[in-house]
Design a protein around this motif. Structure first.
Motif, PDB file in Angstrom:
ATOM      1  N   ASP A  20      68.471  12.224  66.078  1.00  0.00           N
ATOM      2  CA  ASP A  20      68.167  11.479  64.846  1.00  0.00           C
ATOM      3  C   ASP A  20      68.304   9.974  65.063  1.00  0.00           C
ATOM      4  O   ASP A  20      67.731   9.185  64.313  1.00  0.00           O
ATOM      5  N   LEU A  22      67.449   8.729  68.064  1.00  0.00           N
ATOM      6  CA  LEU A  22      66.655   8.617  69.297  1.00  0.00           C
ATOM      7  C   LEU A  22      67.550   8.473  70.531  1.00  0.00           C
ATOM      8  O   LEU A  22      67.229   7.756  71.478  1.00  0.00           O
ATOM      9  N   ALA A  61      66.921   5.609  73.499  1.00  0.00           N
ATOM     10  CA  ALA A  61      66.267   4.410  72.929  1.00  0.00           C
ATOM     11  C   ALA A  61      67.137   3.167  73.064  1.00  0.00           C
ATOM     12  O   ALA A  61      66.922   2.180  72.361  1.00  0.00           O
ATOM     13  N   ALA A  63      71.024   1.022  74.035  1.00  0.00           N
ATOM     14  CA  ALA A  63      72.383   0.908  73.512  1.00  0.00           C
ATOM     15  C   ALA A  63      72.276   0.783  71.995  1.00  0.00           C
ATOM     16  O   ALA A  63      71.247   0.339  71.466  1.00  0.00           O
ATOM     17  N   ILE A  65      72.268  -0.637  68.749  1.00  0.00           N
ATOM     18  CA  ILE A  65      72.163  -2.033  68.277  1.00  0.00           C
ATOM     19  C   ILE A  65      73.088  -2.262  67.079  1.00  0.00           C
ATOM     20  O   ILE A  65      73.654  -3.343  66.920  1.00  0.00           O
ATOM     21  N   GLY A 108      69.011  -0.066  77.436  1.00  0.00           N
ATOM     22  CA  GLY A 108      69.971   0.705  78.222  1.00  0.00           C
ATOM     23  C   GLY A 108      69.432   2.048  78.690  1.00  0.00           C
ATOM     24  O   GLY A 108      69.872   2.571  79.720  1.00  0.00           O
ATOM     25  N   GLU A 131      65.365  -6.387  75.286  1.00  0.00           N
ATOM     26  CA  GLU A 131      66.571  -7.124  74.873  1.00  0.00           C
ATOM     27  C   GLU A 131      66.296  -8.556  74.449  1.00  0.00           C
ATOM     28  O   GLU A 131      66.930  -9.061  73.508  1.00  0.00           O
ATOM     29  N   ILE A 136      69.417 -11.232  73.484  1.00  0.00           N
ATOM     30  CA  ILE A 136      70.326 -11.001  74.619  1.00  0.00           C
ATOM     31  C   ILE A 136      69.488 -10.656  75.855  1.00  0.00           C
ATOM     32  O   ILE A 136      68.359 -10.195  75.723  1.00  0.00           O
ATOM     33  N   PHE A 246      66.615  -6.363  63.476  1.00  0.00           N
ATOM     34  CA  PHE A 246      66.382  -4.931  63.734  1.00  0.00           C
ATOM     35  C   PHE A 246      66.973  -4.099  62.602  1.00  0.00           C
ATOM     36  O   PHE A 246      66.318  -3.214  62.059  1.00  0.00           O
TER      37      PHE A 246
HETATM   38  N1  CAA Z   1      70.287   1.432  68.350  1.00  0.00           N
HETATM   39  C1  CAA Z   1      70.654   1.925  67.151  1.00  0.00           C
HETATM   40  N2  CAA Z   1      69.892   2.737  66.427  1.00  0.00           N
HETATM   41  C2  CAA Z   1      68.695   3.063  66.932  1.00  0.00           C
HETATM   42  C3  CAA Z   1      68.237   2.569  68.156  1.00  0.00           C
HETATM   43  C4  CAA Z   1      69.095   1.727  68.891  1.00  0.00           C
HETATM   44  N3  CAA Z   1      68.790   1.255  70.096  1.00  0.00           N
HETATM   45  N4  CAA Z   1      66.992   3.052  68.382  1.00  0.00           N
HETATM   46  C5  CAA Z   1      66.690   3.825  67.326  1.00  0.00           C
HETATM   47  N5  CAA Z   1      67.715   3.839  66.453  1.00  0.00           N
HETATM   48  C6  CAA Z   1      67.811   4.564  65.187  1.00  0.00           C
HETATM   49  C7  CAA Z   1      67.096   3.811  64.075  1.00  0.00           C
HETATM   50  O1  CAA Z   1      67.922   2.779  63.571  1.00  0.00           O
HETATM   51  C8  CAA Z   1      66.861   4.941  63.098  1.00  0.00           C
HETATM   52  O2  CAA Z   1      68.083   5.224  62.466  1.00  0.00           O
HETATM   53  P1  CAA Z   1      68.115   5.336  60.827  1.00  0.00           P
HETATM   54  O3  CAA Z   1      67.289   6.569  60.549  1.00  0.00           O
HETATM   55  O4  CAA Z   1      69.562   5.486  60.540  1.00  0.00           O
HETATM   56  O5  CAA Z   1      67.473   4.079  60.311  1.00  0.00           O
HETATM   57  C9  CAA Z   1      66.577   6.136  64.021  1.00  0.00           C
HETATM   58  O6  CAA Z   1      67.137   5.792  65.295  1.00  0.00           O
HETATM   59  C10 CAA Z   1      65.102   6.394  64.210  1.00  0.00           C
HETATM   60  O7  CAA Z   1      64.499   5.193  64.645  1.00  0.00           O
HETATM   61  P2  CAA Z   1      63.307   4.462  63.846  1.00  0.00           P
HETATM   62  O8  CAA Z   1      63.337   4.827  62.397  1.00  0.00           O
HETATM   63  O9  CAA Z   1      63.376   3.005  64.194  1.00  0.00           O
HETATM   64  O10 CAA Z   1      62.071   5.177  64.538  1.00  0.00           O
HETATM   65  P3  CAA Z   1      60.630   4.567  64.770  1.00  0.00           P
HETATM   66  O11 CAA Z   1      59.784   5.690  65.234  1.00  0.00           O
HETATM   67  O12 CAA Z   1      60.182   3.780  63.586  1.00  0.00           O
HETATM   68  O13 CAA Z   1      60.822   3.517  65.987  1.00  0.00           O
HETATM   69  C11 CAA Z   1      61.650   2.725  68.094  1.00  0.00           C
HETATM   70  C12 CAA Z   1      61.228   3.945  67.244  1.00  0.00           C
HETATM   71  C13 CAA Z   1      60.437   1.869  68.398  1.00  0.00           C
HETATM   72  C14 CAA Z   1      62.240   3.247  69.395  1.00  0.00           C
HETATM   73  C15 CAA Z   1      62.700   1.899  67.308  1.00  0.00           C
HETATM   74  O14 CAA Z   1      63.746   2.775  66.869  1.00  0.00           O
HETATM   75  C16 CAA Z   1      63.337   0.792  68.102  1.00  0.00           C
HETATM   76  O15 CAA Z   1      62.736  -0.244  68.312  1.00  0.00           O
HETATM   77  N6  CAA Z   1      64.593   1.007  68.527  1.00  0.00           N
HETATM   78  C17 CAA Z   1      65.332   0.007  69.236  1.00  0.00           C
HETATM   79  C18 CAA Z   1      64.944   0.002  70.690  1.00  0.00           C
HETATM   80  C19 CAA Z   1      65.672  -1.098  71.432  1.00  0.00           C
HETATM   81  O16 CAA Z   1      65.518  -2.274  71.146  1.00  0.00           O
HETATM   82  N7  CAA Z   1      66.472  -0.701  72.442  1.00  0.00           N
HETATM   83  C20 CAA Z   1      67.223  -1.609  73.251  1.00  0.00           C
HETATM   84  C21 CAA Z   1      68.581  -1.814  72.700  1.00  0.00           C
HETATM   85  S1  CAA Z   1      69.389  -3.183  73.459  1.00  0.00           S
HETATM   86  C22 CAA Z   1      70.153  -2.558  74.830  1.00  0.00           C
HETATM   87  O17 CAA Z   1      69.984  -1.413  75.183  1.00  0.00           O
HETATM   88  C23 CAA Z   1      71.035  -3.564  75.514  1.00  0.00           C
HETATM   89  C24 CAA Z   1      71.461  -3.249  76.883  1.00  0.00           C
HETATM   90  O18 CAA Z   1      70.878  -3.656  77.848  1.00  0.00           O
HETATM   91  C25 CAA Z   1      72.653  -2.466  77.076  1.00  0.00           C
END
Ligand code: CAA
Length: 256
Positions: A20, A22, A61, A63, A65, A108, A131, A136, A246
């Motif tokens: 839920d 991702l 998906a 770390a 956020i 991540g 990122e 970041i 975000f």
């Molecule tokens: N962190 C926290 N929550 C996340 C997440 C993440 N990286 N990716 C997805 N989710 C959550 C969403 O917030 C959502 O939760 P809610 O139902 O509580 O709102 C749920 O997962 C489903 O996601 P979406 O509703 O956003 O689904 P979508 O189909 O509209 O979009 C997506 C999918 C394009 C992958 C979008 O979720 C997204 O952009 N996610 C973030 C991806 C991202 O930026 N990842 C990198 C994180 S930074 C990192 O990892 C730093 C590092 O180097 C360690």
């Protein structure tokens, strides 16, 4: 919900199980993932490992956020170090690890797939290091491992633009070894893992270690700089804006 570990004969399947969200990794799930790999390492009944994500949308998906949005620099350093430890555990256990990338491998998630020995993708796999759009740099090893896999130019393009790379392009640039239909991915990964598991475990683990030495220069020095630069953004305007955007589901506006 968390991290599942199942064994099929000599093959362990590690599944990040929070579909839920991702399969985004917060501290708790990243720690559980680390413990899982540390448990697998000394287990002689396991000769190959597959890592994948639960559900049909995501490998990992990234770390979490929502958790990162509230980190201070000390917390961000610890979070970067935790991700580095997971990746190093994947890299240093004796058994080869195959990433079965079944959807989004972002931030991540892309970085942990890069620590695996082999990446297989489903046709719906999407890789990215988004990122910079969150204010970041990558913090779980992407700056050090992506250039080693796809070369510095393509790595720079992916990291600096944050653009998404779909399965067919991932195959073309050598980010994955092969692309399979989603319903075939795990079976194909399992067949490959079983083939590995038939070979001499000593020879396999020595080969894994030696392949890791092929690129001179240990990633440790770069990882230390990466953790520092990642944490340095926390508390600053860009990190606050990028993550707030975000969470509030709107585009980020960076004053720079
Ligand atoms: N962190 C926290 N929550 C996340 C997440 C993440 N990286 N990716 C997805 N989710 C959550 C969403 O917030 C959502 O939760 P809610 O139902 O509580 O709102 C749920 O997962 C489903 O996601 P979406 O509703 O956003 O689904 P979508 O189909 O509209 O979009 C997506 C999918 C394009 C992958 C979008 O979720 C997204 O952009 N996610 C973030 C991806 C991202 O930026 N990842 C990198 C994180 S930074 C990192 O990892 C730093 C590092 O180097 C360690």
């Amino acid at each position: 919900m968390g991290i599942d570990l199942k064994q099929h004969g000599a093959v362990a399947i590690v599944t990040v199980n929070q579909p839920d969200k991702l399969n985004a990794l917060n501290t708790k799930r990243a720690e559980a993932l680390l413990e899982t790999f540390l448990k697998i390492g000394p287990d002689r009944s396991i000769r190959a490992v597959i890592m994948t994500g639960a559900g049909d949308r995501a490998f990992i998906a990234g770390a979490d956020i929502k958790q990162m949005a509230n980190l201070d620099r000390a917390g961000a350093t610890a979070f970067a170090r935790l991700g580095h430890s997971v990746a190093r555990a994947i890299e240093t256990i004796p058994q080869p690890v195959i990433a079965a990338v079944n959807g989004f491998a972002l931030g991540g998630g892309c970085e942990l797939s890069l620590a695996c020995d082999i990446r297989l993708a489903a046709t719906n796999a999407v890789f990215a290091q988004p990122e910079v759009g969150l204010g970041i740099p990558p913090g779980w090893g992407g700056t050090q491992r992506l250039p080693r896999v796809v070369g510095p130019g393509l790595a720079a393009e992916m990291i600096l633009t944050g653009r998404r790379v779909k399965a067919d392009e991932a195959l073309r640039i050598g980010l994955v070894n092969a692309v399979h239909e989603p319903d075939q991915l795990l079976d194909t990964a399992l067949a490959m893992a079983q083939q590995i598991a038939k070979n001499s475990p000593q020879a396999v683990s020595a080969s894994k270690r030696l392949i890791g030495l092929a690129f001179a220069g240990h990633p440790a020095a770069g990882l230390s700089s990466e953790a520092h630069a990642f944490a340095a953004q926390f508390g600053g305007a860009d990190q606050r804006e990028g993550m707030a955007a975000f969470i509030e589901k709107r585009p980020a506006e960076f004053a720079g």
